[in-house]
Enzyme design. Structure first.
Site, PDB file in Angstrom:
ATOM      1  N   SER A 220      31.827  18.685 -29.951  1.00  0.00           N
ATOM      2  CA  SER A 220      31.839  18.362 -31.522  1.00  0.00           C
ATOM      3  C   SER A 220      32.224  19.580 -32.402  1.00  0.00           C
ATOM      4  O   SER A 220      31.923  20.728 -31.890  1.00  0.00           O
ATOM      5  CB  SER A 220      30.507  18.085 -31.798  1.00  0.00           C
ATOM      6  OG  SER A 220      30.299  17.917 -33.273  1.00  0.00           O
TER       7      SER A 220
ATOM      8  N   ASN B  99      32.395  31.519 -35.514  1.00  0.00           N
ATOM      9  CA  ASN B  99      32.835  30.418 -36.624  1.00  0.00           C
ATOM     10  C   ASN B  99      31.226  30.415 -37.417  1.00  0.00           C
ATOM     11  O   ASN B  99      30.144  30.537 -36.882  1.00  0.00           O
ATOM     12  CB  ASN B  99      33.065  29.277 -36.265  1.00  0.00           C
ATOM     13  CG  ASN B  99      31.804  28.229 -35.885  1.00  0.00           C
ATOM     14  OD1 ASN B  99      31.217  27.729 -36.711  1.00  0.00           O
ATOM     15  ND2 ASN B  99      31.533  28.111 -34.467  1.00  0.00           N
TER      16      ASN B  99
ATOM     17  N   ASN C  50      22.369  17.017 -33.444  1.00  0.00           N
ATOM     18  CA  ASN C  50      22.597  18.588 -33.531  1.00  0.00           C
ATOM     19  C   ASN C  50      21.313  19.131 -34.102  1.00  0.00           C
ATOM     20  O   ASN C  50      20.980  19.196 -35.316  1.00  0.00           O
ATOM     21  CB  ASN C  50      23.866  18.774 -34.412  1.00  0.00           C
ATOM     22  CG  ASN C  50      24.186  20.249 -34.206  1.00  0.00           C
ATOM     23  OD1 ASN C  50      23.560  21.232 -33.634  1.00  0.00           O
ATOM     24  ND2 ASN C  50      25.390  20.627 -34.996  1.00  0.00           N
TER      25      ASN C  50
ATOM     26  N   CYS D 263      22.657  23.977 -35.191  1.00  0.00           N
ATOM     27  CA  CYS D 263      23.753  24.638 -35.991  1.00  0.00           C
ATOM     28  C   CYS D 263      23.459  25.888 -36.573  1.00  0.00           C
ATOM     29  O   CYS D 263      22.411  26.047 -37.306  1.00  0.00           O
ATOM     30  CB  CYS D 263      24.392  23.740 -37.284  1.00  0.00           C
ATOM     31  SG  CYS D 263      25.545  24.731 -38.212  1.00  0.00           S
TER      32      CYS D 263
HETATM   33  O1  RRO Z   1      29.740  23.709 -38.853  1.00  0.00           O
HETATM   34  C1  RRO Z   1      29.274  24.587 -38.261  1.00  0.00           C
HETATM   35  O2  RRO Z   1      29.379  25.817 -38.416  1.00  0.00           O
HETATM   36  C2  RRO Z   1      28.839  24.368 -36.796  1.00  0.00           C
HETATM   37  C3  RRO Z   1      27.979  23.696 -36.291  1.00  0.00           C
HETATM   38 BR1  RRO Z   1      27.373  22.197 -37.449  1.00  0.00          BR
HETATM   39  C4  RRO Z   1      27.611  23.771 -34.898  1.00  0.00           C
HETATM   40  O3  RRO Z   1      26.703  23.043 -34.473  1.00  0.00           O
HETATM   41  N1  RRO Z   1      27.999  24.639 -34.152  1.00  0.00           N
HETATM   42  C5  RRO Z   1      29.059  25.568 -34.821  1.00  0.00           C
HETATM   43  O4  RRO Z   1      29.495  26.298 -33.768  1.00  0.00           O
HETATM   44  N2  RRO Z   1      29.397  25.572 -35.954  1.00  0.00           N
END
Ligand code: RRO
Length: 305
Positions: free
Chosen positions: A24, A72, A131, A134
């Site tokens: 994802s 990220n 999820n 996050c």
């Molecule tokens: O969108 C994000 O910052 C993010 C999410 Br939701 C996640 O579950 N894992 C990730 O590495 N970034």
């Protein structure tokens, strides 16, 4: 007689023709990859976390490179459930004919339940991935997945609102992954996906500031693979439901390691961003490596560790 190694896996009742799916958030809703390869060769396709309302995500910069990996802090950017159901899923169905796993994210158990209900019955969607991990949001996110009680409650709420198999996606930012995995199983989960990324920090020495606008960001990529393997193995031994192994996979040998650690299927994340052909390359390479290693089926090696 066909002697080709058997790549098929049964994922909580759905047969996948191979165990490889993009993780994802690293594959959007498929559109960015459709010109690189035929998406239908994927074992399954996991869509980016969707929330009830649209979200812009965090301020930039929100991606950084680092040794053997990346960081990220996207912050759950997504178009919201209405757009997902009316635009993104229908467009995906035009370019991909295999199983879809919808990843959902909420800021309360009730929101998770509403999302599950909204997706239930969608054509091609064979499972939900929930999820609770996050690391880049203020409300909920990884904090949910660090608490066994909340993890169980969210699982129960999602299960009440869907007829689909439910995979809970766990954060590695915990002391005892086994207790979280067990709590999800007790809440009725049909499987566990792990790991999401590690909360991390990269510093710009000249600026004397974090590189990403949000200070902390999630580390992923080959750097985290050995820890992912350890945690997948711990979860595998803690529960009786299937585990999807995620974390630093970029080639066929990584997939086989994950399956030996206990994974039923795997997800490829950061590697898609380095090389968009990573998934098809792995799918091509996997039977060759199985043959070289004398592995006739993935069932034969699952959880041997
Ligand atoms: O969108 C994000 O910052 C993010 C999410 Br939701 C996640 O579950 N894992 C990730 O590495 N970034």
């Amino acid at each position: 007689m066909d002697m080709r190694p058997d790549m098929k896996v049964d994922l909580a009742g759905t047969e996948l023709h191979n165990p490889v799916m993009p993780a994802s958030g690293t594959f959007g809703y498929g559109q960015e990859y459709k010109d690189y390869f035929d998406l239908s060769i994927l074992g399954a396709l996991v869509t980016k976390s969707v929330t009830w309302e649209p979200r812009y995500g965090n301020p930039l910069p929100r991606i950084a490179e680092c040794s053997q990996g990346m960081m990220n802090s996207i912050g759950l950017q997504n178009p919201g459930i209405e757009h997902y159901l009316e635009e993104d899923l229908p467009m995906l169905r035009e370019i991909y004919y295999g199983p879809v796993i919808s990843n959902i994210s909420g800021s309360s158990p009730e929101e998770y339940g509403r999302l599950a209900r909204a997706i239930d019955g969608q054509e091609q969607v064979v499972a939900l991935e929930v999820n609770i991990s996050c690391p880049n949001v203020k409300d909920g996110g990884a904090a949910f997945g660090a608490d066994p009680e909340i993890s169980r409650r969210i699982t129960e709420e999602v299960k009440k609102n869907t007829s689909l198999p439910v995979f809970m996606k766990l954060t590695p930012n915990v002391t005892d992954i086994a207790s979280i995995a067990r709590a999800c199983e007790e809440g009725g989960a049909d499987g566990i996906s792990l790991i999401n990324n590690f909360k991390a920090l990269k510093i710009d020495l000249k600026a004397r500031k974090p590189v990403t606008a949000m200070k902390y960001a999630g580390l992923s990529g080959p750097a985290i693979k050995p820890i992912a393997l350890r945690m997948v193995n711990e979860a595998f031994h803690a529960v009786d439901i299937p585990v999807i192994g995620i974390g630093g996979i970029s080639n066929a040998d990584d997939v086989l390691e994950m399956i030996m650690a206990g994974a039923t299927a795997v997800q490829v994340g950061s590697a898609n961003l380095v090389d968009p052909w990573t998934c098809p390359d792995i799918i091509k390479e996997l039977p060759k490596r199985m043959e070289e290693l004398g592995i006739e089926s993935l069932d034969e090696i699952r959880g041997v560790i």
